[in-house]
Each structure stands twice: as C-alpha cells, then as structure tokens.
Design an enzyme around this catalytic site. Structure first.
Site, short mmCIF file in Angstrom:
data_model
loop_
_atom_site.label_atom_id
_atom_site.label_comp_id
_atom_site.label_asym_id
_atom_site.label_seq_id
_atom_site.Cartn_x
_atom_site.Cartn_y
_atom_site.Cartn_z
N ASP A 17 0.83 -1.21 0.00
CA ASP A 17 0.00 0.00 0.00
C ASP A 17 0.86 1.26 0.00
OD1 ASP A 17 -2.42 1.38 0.01
OD2 ASP A 17 -2.57 1.38 2.19
N HIS A 34 1.96 3.57 -9.05
CA HIS A 34 1.73 2.13 -9.31
C HIS A 34 2.87 1.55 -10.14
CE1 HIS A 34 -2.12 2.41 -7.47
NE2 HIS A 34 -2.68 3.13 -8.42
N LEU A 128 10.78 -20.06 -5.10
CA LEU A 128 9.74 -19.31 -4.41
C LEU A 128 8.37 -19.50 -5.08
CD1 LEU A 128 9.29 -16.80 -2.32
CD2 LEU A 128 9.29 -15.44 -4.41
#
Ligand code: IPE
Ligand code: IPE
Ligand code: MG
Length: 243
Positions: A17, A34, A128
């Site tokens: 955020d 963004h 991962l």
C-alpha cells in the site's frame, strides 16, 4: 507443512500500500506510483527468494479496488498484464512458481490468458511460490469456499458434518499454501483491508509507514528481524511459564 530456516517465516504476505501517496508527494499522477510499485515488487520477490522464503503472497488488487475511478482501474489492469508479459521469462529462470489467488470470474480474457500461461509455464518450478492476490477479497474467498462445500453436500459427495475448518480451508484460493507466518503492510494503515481473513488467524503483523514504492531490501530485512524477535503462542501459555 514446509519447513524453512529457523526464525525465518515460511510464508510472507504483503499488503503493498501507498503507491498513490508516493506519487502525490512528488506531485505526480497516481499511476506513476503504481508503476514504481512494480519495481518494488521485483525487488521484494528477488529478496524473498534469496533469503529462502518459500511462499510470498502479494496483494495487488482487491475486490474493493474496482470502486476506484475507471481510469485507475484500467491502468492497474494493463499494468498487471504488461508486467506479467515482460517478467514471466525472468521469473521462470529464477525458478519462481506463479499462482493467481483471486476471483477469476470477472477478469478480462487477456488477463486470464497471461495468467494461465504464467501458471502453466512455472508450475514445476521449485523456488519461491509467488501467490499474486488479484481481484482478491477475503470475504469473497470464504463465501466461495462455503458455496463449494454446499454444492458437494447437495451432490452427496459430503455430508453436513464434513463441513469443518479443515475441509473449508481446502476450498480457499490459497490452498495448499500454509497460512502466512508474517503479514507486512506498507503505507502505515493499521488494517487488513479484506486480505487473507481466514488465513491471518495467527499471523504476525508488521506495519511500516514506508510507502510501497520505497520498500527496499533493508525494509524487508527489518520486517524479518522483527518477526524473528517474536514469540508465537497460538493461544498457549508462554514457553517459560510452561517449564
Ligand atoms: C496500493 O496503493 C496499490 C493498490 C491498491 C492497487 P494505493 O493506490 O492504495 O496507494 P495509496 O494508499 O492511495 O497511497
Ligand atoms: C489494500 O489497499 C489493497 C491492496 C494493496 C491491493 P487499499 O488502499 O485498497 O486499502 P484501504 O482502502 O486503504 O483499506
Ligand atoms: Mg491504499
């Protein structure tokens, strides 16, 4: 359950955020925040991989984010699409396994295609696991899980007594990932914003005021260090008192 290095979380989830505020502070449009956020994500994925974290779940777009201005929603959709198209090769080379966790029903076919492709290409990777929470909402996820179980009961595959925490968990988007050990939220807000409501029951939470585009390896290291200092009790008595 997958085991990792002692003191290191197996599963880290991040609420990424603060992109909008990052841009605003620079008098730039939100979309540039963004775009910068994608760079921070690339760093976080690489760092998690290097450190030996097994699963990283990132909150990229919530079911509530559709309520943002249409322009911003369109930008986020395109950004996700573009990022996956350009990054899939490198992620695959690094052994990352990509999984979409979220509601597929109202996403554009182009988005779903690139996702299916990413999941298919990386399915056998051993590094991962990157769960991308996109069009994700915790309530939506739990309601869907309940609906799936209800359907199985009505088809006679299960009885009502089979509806338990264990069977419900298997219907969540994140299955078979174990619950997150650590949830990091950047941008300073002290809430979950509909993220992993079921799975966060005993997660450790780390909140930093650092805005997501500024989140660097060092910030990730701080979060891991904080996690390492904590005692997880899961409702039991403190280990020393128990002796
Ligand atoms: C998080 O950054 C990214 C998404 C929700 C897609 P925000 O866009 O919420 O940034 P702030 O919170 O307005 O700063
Ligand atoms: C949470 O951030 C969602 C993502 C990071 C994708 P929001 O910015 O949407 O959360 P609220 O609105 O501050 O709770
Ligand atoms: Mg926000």
């Amino acid at each position: 359950m997958q085991s990792g290095k002692p003191g290191l979380p197996v599963h880290v989830a991040i609420i990424m955020d603060g992109n909008g505020r990052w841009a605003k502070r620079r008098a730039m449009p939100r979309f540039l925040g963004h775009r910068q956020g994608v760079q921070a994500l690339k760093k976080a994925v690489r760092y998690a991989s290097q450190e030996g974290i097994k699963i990283l779940t990132v909150y990229a777009f919530s079911t509530e984010n559709w309520q943002r201005p249409q322009e911003e929603v369109n930008f986020l959709m395109e950004l996700m699409h573009k990022t996956f198209v350009t990054e899939i090769g490198e992620l695959h080379r690094e052994g990352v396994r990509i999984v979409l966790v979220g509601d597929r029903t109202n996403l554009e076919p182009e988005i779903l295609n690139v996702w299916d492709q990413a999941e298919k290409v990386t399915a056998k990777n051993q590094g991962l696991t990157l769960n991308v929470a996109f069009n994700y909402g915790g309530r939506n996820e739990i309601a869907r899980a309940a609906r799936n179980l209800a359907r199985k009961v009505s088809l006679g595959e299960l009885t009502w007594k089979d509806v338990t925490a264990e069977t419900l968990e298997k219907e969540l988007y994140t299955w078979p990932s174990p619950d997150p050990d650590l949830i990091i939220r950047t941008g300073g807000e002290q809430r979950l914003s509909n993220f992993l409501l079921w799975q966060s029951a005993y997660s450790e939470i780390y909140i930093t005021s650092t805005l997501w585009p500024d989140f660097k390896e060092q910030d990730f290291a701080h979060a891991l260090h904080s996690y390492n200092q904590r005692e997880r009790r899961f409702g039991q008595v403190h280990s020393k008192e128990n002796a």
